[in-house]
Design an enzyme around this catalytic site. Structure first.
Site, PDB file in Angstrom:
ATOM      1  CG  HIS A 244      -4.493   8.216  -2.177  1.00  0.00           C
ATOM      2  ND1 HIS A 244      -3.441   8.411  -1.320  1.00  0.00           N
ATOM      3  CD2 HIS A 244      -4.655   9.367  -2.865  1.00  0.00           C
ATOM      4  CE1 HIS A 244      -2.975   9.634  -1.483  1.00  0.00           C
ATOM      5  NE2 HIS A 244      -3.697  10.232  -2.407  1.00  0.00           N
TER       6      HIS A 244
ATOM      7  CB  SER B 263       1.672   4.247  -6.897  1.00  0.00           C
ATOM      8  OG  SER B 263       0.549   4.041  -7.721  1.00  0.00           O
ATOM      9  CE  LYS B 264      -1.521  11.270  -5.314  1.00  0.00           C
ATOM     10  NZ  LYS B 264      -1.679  12.579  -5.906  1.00  0.00           N
ATOM     11  NE  ARG B 265      -0.966   6.052 -11.362  1.00  0.00           N
ATOM     12  CZ  ARG B 265      -0.699   7.282 -10.904  1.00  0.00           C
ATOM     13  NH1 ARG B 265      -1.663   8.163 -10.798  1.00  0.00           N
ATOM     14  NH2 ARG B 265       0.521   7.628 -10.551  1.00  0.00           N
ATOM     15  CG  ASP B 266      -0.487  -0.395  -4.985  1.00  0.00           C
ATOM     16  OD1 ASP B 266      -1.221  -1.383  -4.883  1.00  0.00           O
ATOM     17  OD2 ASP B 266       0.745  -0.418  -4.902  1.00  0.00           O
TER      18      ASP B 266
END
Ligand code: GLU
Length: 507
Positions: free
Chosen positions: A29, A268-271
């Site tokens: 990321h 966020s890492k999942r963004d």
């Protein structure tokens, strides 16, 4: 038992040695690669070394796939490392999962010196003791086991308890000068003695991270602000490691600012905006990405936003990082990328477009010499018209499409002026009159302009819309006359005739 390996490096005492030490979980990321980049730039600026270590101590979350993605990310961005995974070096192995013996050796030394001690207290017991004393139950560990006698420990063991090991925190304030944030003090007593070795004998991240930094003689630790709270614990550990002869010094720390996403929330890492490979898929080039990532907490100069890797290295120093949160800004990132696309040599850009044309289905897996030559010839037409390489299939696809397969998009059929069929009719006559051997943009432009604008009196703004739609199937395309030259006379004529007959039929 193995002993801690003596350093075999020949590095000079004041050599800058930084490290990038991600945990291989998930896909790389933006915040993580920004950390790698800043460490790299700091090392290169100071003529030092970048050590690339993998902190894979969490078997449940770590994966080989993620490890390979990290290598891919580093290589794609051109962040090279001097010692570490894949390349080796004097202080390996560089994956923590392979360094168990080294840690056990240091743990034994810390036990022998009394820096770490056995702790039998359970979480409930700690809370109960705080309550009984009228303290906040969330205060954390209270040092209860610090001075247990051998008899007391034996009795607790006899109850079947398995102790963890905690570091004896120093009694004084912990102060350090952060390279980014200046002086930071953690007051004595605010950081409880913490667990460094689990009951099963396995060391925790907080312990192995400074052990490795010490053994790898790291001089500067540049890492995310999110782990600033672990720094006093690590400094206390360094002090202990120095006392037992494992560390030479406490490295300097620099905590890099948070990266914020849209809506001013921590990214966020999942963004999706955090996913490095999504940027690559869209057609960010490494030059643009490096430039953009550098701006997440740093600036080249007050009035220049576009800079090269070499310029970054020339100016970067961790002490010039801005402590305030940085913000991802896709618009700006895209504009920066566009600038870097313009700076590529044409032949280089042509090569880089090919995988994107393949991904978009414009080219197949095997690219013929002829197709390659057409990509090269079309590259100068699109270089200033694209922001992302992923726009290539849409912009260039018509050049690789058979005439009969060209689809004229709906919006390319709108706003074509009063009588587009007449415009096309005239264009066909003009094109027919040009010799195939002289079918160039230089010949096409005056002929078509003279006929349609001067002769027919069509407004220049509307004159070439029908031709553009016929030739490219798009409302927006690379320059028309150059595109026709690339397609050649037969193909250009076929396309003009095809749209002409369609419009005439719809008439
Ligand atoms: N493995 C840690 C992480 O991924 C690195 C922490 C550090 O840089 O000290 O967050």
């Amino acid at each position: 038992m193995t002993t801690v390996p003596a350093s075999t490096s020949t590095g000079t005492a004041d050599e800058v040695r930084v490290r990038f030490c991600p945990s291989p979980t998930g896909t790389p990321h933006v915040g993580m690669v920004r950390t790698a980049l800043f460490n790299w730039a700091h090392a290169r600026h100071h003529g030092g070394k970048l050590i690339f270590r993998i902190e894979d101590t969490d078997a449940a979350r770590d994966s080989e796939e993620s490890y390979h993605q990290l290598l891919d990310a580093m290589r794609w961005l051109g962040i090279d490392w001097d010692e570490g995974v894949e390349v080796g070096g004097p202080d390996g192995p560089y994956r923590q999962s392979q360094r168990g013996d080294i840690y056990q050796d240091v743990i034994e030394k810390l036990k022998a010196s009394g820096h770490i001690y056995e702790s039998f207290s359970t979480a409930e017991e700690i809370v109960d003791r705080h309550k009984a004393a009228g303290h906040d139950p969330q205060l954390g560990y209270d040092g209860y086991d610090r001075d247990l006698t051998d008899e007391q420990k034996a009795a607790l063991r006899a109850e079947g308890r398995e102790p963890t090991w905690r570091l004896r925190m120093p009694e004084d304030d912990i102060t350090f000068t952060d390279m980014v944030r200046g002086e930071i003090t953690f007051k004595a007593g605010t950081t409880p003695d913490f667990v460094v070795v689990r009951a099963n004998g396995k060391p925790l991240y907080t312990l192995v991270n400074p052990i490795d930094d010490a053994l790898m003689r790291i001089t500067h630790v540049l890492r995310g602000e999110d782990i600033l709270s672990s720094t006093p614990r690590q400094i206390a550990l360094y002090r202990a490691l120095i006392e037992i002869g494992v560390a030479e010094r406490i490295p300097e720390f620099g905590h890099l600012p948070y990266v914020m996403g849209e809506g001013n929330k921590k990214l966020s890492k999942r963004d999706p905006q955090a996913d490095l490979f999504l940027y690559r898929e869209q057609g960010f080039i490494p030059e643009g990405m490096v430039n953009y990532l550098s701006l997440l907490g740093w600036g080249y100069s007050a009035d220049e936003d576009i800079f090269s890797r070499a310029q970054l290295v020339e100016r970067f120093d961790a002490s010039s990082v801005n402590p305030n949160p940085a913000r991802v800004d896709l618009k700006k990132a895209t504009a920066i990328n566009a600038d870097h696309i313009r700076l590529l040599p044409e032949a280089e850009l042509a090569e880089r477009l090919i995988p994107y044309l393949q991904a978009g289905g414009v080219l197949g897996e095997d690219v013929t010499e002829e197709q390659r030559a057409l990509v090269a010839a079309a590259t100068p037409l699109v270089q200033t018209r694209m922001n992302l390489l992923g726009e290539a299939p849409e912009l260039m696809g018509f050049l690789f499409t058979a005439d009969e397969d060209l689809v004229v998009q709906d919006d390319a059929l709108k706003k074509l002026g009063d009588d587009p069929a007449a415009v096309l009719d005239r264009a066909i006559l003009e094109v027919e009159a040009i010799d195939e051997g002289a079918f160039t943009a230089e010949a096409l432009e005056p002929a078509l302009r003279g006929a349609i604008v001067d002769d027919m009196g069509v407004k220049p703004r509307l004159a070439f819309g029908p031709l553009r739609s016929a030739i490219s199937g798009r409302r927006i395309s690379p320059p028309l006359f150059e595109s026709m030259e690339l397609l050649g006379k037969p193909s250009s004529l076929a396309r003009l005739r095809s749209l002409h007959s369609r419009l005439a039929a719809e008439g």
